[in-house]
Design a protein around this motif. Sequence first.
Motif, short mmCIF file in Angstrom:
data_model
loop_
_atom_site.label_atom_id
_atom_site.label_comp_id
_atom_site.label_asym_id
_atom_site.label_seq_id
_atom_site.Cartn_x
_atom_site.Cartn_y
_atom_site.Cartn_z
N LEU A 188 0.82 -1.21 0.00
CA LEU A 188 0.00 0.00 0.00
C LEU A 188 0.85 1.26 0.00
O LEU A 188 0.53 2.23 -0.69
CB LEU A 188 -0.94 0.00 1.20
CG LEU A 188 -2.07 -1.02 1.15
CD1 LEU A 188 -2.84 -1.03 2.46
CD2 LEU A 188 -2.99 -0.75 -0.01
N VAL A 189 1.93 1.26 0.76
CA VAL A 189 2.82 2.43 0.79
C VAL A 189 3.46 2.64 -0.58
O VAL A 189 3.53 3.76 -1.08
CB VAL A 189 3.89 2.27 1.89
CG1 VAL A 189 5.00 3.29 1.73
CG2 VAL A 189 3.25 2.40 3.26
N SER A 190 3.91 1.58 -1.20
CA SER A 190 4.55 1.73 -2.50
C SER A 190 3.55 2.08 -3.60
O SER A 190 3.89 2.75 -4.56
CB SER A 190 5.33 0.47 -2.88
OG SER A 190 4.44 -0.61 -3.06
N ALA A 191 2.29 1.66 -3.45
CA ALA A 191 1.29 1.96 -4.47
C ALA A 191 0.79 3.39 -4.39
O ALA A 191 0.55 4.02 -5.42
CB ALA A 191 0.11 0.99 -4.33
N PHE A 192 0.64 3.92 -3.19
CA PHE A 192 0.05 5.24 -3.03
C PHE A 192 1.05 6.33 -2.66
O PHE A 192 0.65 7.44 -2.34
CB PHE A 192 -1.07 5.19 -2.00
CG PHE A 192 -2.22 4.32 -2.42
CD1 PHE A 192 -2.99 4.66 -3.52
CD2 PHE A 192 -2.51 3.15 -1.74
CE1 PHE A 192 -4.05 3.85 -3.92
CE2 PHE A 192 -3.56 2.34 -2.12
CZ PHE A 192 -4.33 2.70 -3.23
N SER A 193 2.32 6.04 -2.72
CA SER A 193 3.34 7.04 -2.39
C SER A 193 3.58 7.94 -3.60
O SER A 193 3.55 7.50 -4.75
CB SER A 193 4.63 6.35 -2.00
OG SER A 193 5.63 7.29 -1.74
N SER A 250 13.16 -3.64 -1.21
CA SER A 250 14.14 -4.60 -1.71
C SER A 250 13.44 -5.93 -2.01
O SER A 250 12.64 -6.42 -1.22
CB SER A 250 15.22 -4.81 -0.66
OG SER A 250 16.04 -5.90 -0.99
N ALA A 251 13.73 -6.49 -3.16
CA ALA A 251 13.12 -7.76 -3.55
C ALA A 251 13.52 -8.88 -2.59
O ALA A 251 12.70 -9.74 -2.26
CB ALA A 251 13.52 -8.13 -4.98
N ASP A 252 14.76 -8.86 -2.13
CA ASP A 252 15.21 -9.87 -1.17
C ASP A 252 14.43 -9.80 0.13
O ASP A 252 14.08 -10.82 0.72
CB ASP A 252 16.70 -9.71 -0.88
CG ASP A 252 17.56 -9.99 -2.10
OD1 ASP A 252 17.11 -10.75 -2.98
OD2 ASP A 252 18.68 -9.45 -2.16
N LEU A 253 14.14 -8.58 0.57
CA LEU A 253 13.38 -8.40 1.81
C LEU A 253 11.95 -8.91 1.64
O LEU A 253 11.42 -9.60 2.52
CB LEU A 253 13.38 -6.93 2.21
CG LEU A 253 12.63 -6.57 3.48
CD1 LEU A 253 13.29 -7.22 4.68
CD2 LEU A 253 12.57 -5.08 3.65
N VAL A 254 11.32 -8.60 0.53
CA VAL A 254 9.95 -9.04 0.28
C VAL A 254 9.89 -10.56 0.20
O VAL A 254 9.01 -11.20 0.80
CB VAL A 254 9.39 -8.40 -1.00
CG1 VAL A 254 8.05 -9.01 -1.38
CG2 VAL A 254 9.25 -6.90 -0.82
N TYR A 255 10.82 -11.17 -0.51
CA TYR A 255 10.83 -12.63 -0.64
C TYR A 255 11.11 -13.31 0.70
O TYR A 255 10.54 -14.37 1.00
CB TYR A 255 11.85 -13.09 -1.68
CG TYR A 255 11.43 -12.81 -3.09
CD1 TYR A 255 10.14 -13.07 -3.52
CD2 TYR A 255 12.33 -12.27 -4.00
CE1 TYR A 255 9.74 -12.81 -4.82
CE2 TYR A 255 11.94 -12.00 -5.31
CZ TYR A 255 10.65 -12.28 -5.71
OH TYR A 255 10.26 -12.01 -6.99
N SER A 256 11.99 -12.73 1.50
CA SER A 256 12.30 -13.36 2.79
C SER A 256 11.11 -13.26 3.75
O SER A 256 10.81 -14.22 4.47
CB SER A 256 13.55 -12.75 3.41
OG SER A 256 13.32 -11.38 3.70
N ILE A 257 10.40 -12.14 3.76
CA ILE A 257 9.22 -12.01 4.62
C ILE A 257 8.11 -12.94 4.13
O ILE A 257 7.43 -13.60 4.93
CB ILE A 257 8.75 -10.55 4.69
CG1 ILE A 257 9.78 -9.71 5.43
CG2 ILE A 257 7.39 -10.44 5.38
CD1 ILE A 257 9.47 -8.24 5.46
N ALA A 258 7.91 -13.01 2.82
CA ALA A 258 6.89 -13.92 2.28
C ALA A 258 7.24 -15.38 2.58
O ALA A 258 6.37 -16.17 2.95
CB ALA A 258 6.75 -13.71 0.77
N GLY A 259 8.49 -15.73 2.45
CA GLY A 259 8.92 -17.10 2.77
C GLY A 259 8.75 -17.43 4.23
O GLY A 259 8.34 -18.54 4.59
#
Length: 77
Positions: free
Chosen positions: A35-40, A47-56
């Motif tokens: 939401l922050v990245s969409a409406f900013s 970071s893609a690594d951060l998103v993948y690690s949190i999702a994993g």
Amino acid sequence: MKKFLIVMLSDDNGVISSKRVLGTLCILSLVLCLLVSAFSKRTVVPSADLVYSIAGFSLAAFGFSTIEKVMNKKNDI
């Protein structure tokens, strides 16, 4: 609402599961980041690594919770 959240985060015995709490927090943080990245107004790209690690981590938390639930039912039979 509070009772609903407690039921959603607890196991069959009524004890709140830390794996379910952490998995839910990970999913909420990913949604907030989206939401922050969409409406900013500025270009905010996490970071893609951060998103993948949190999702994993959230998938692993819910996966272990599911495996634990299935194994406990199998032992009860």
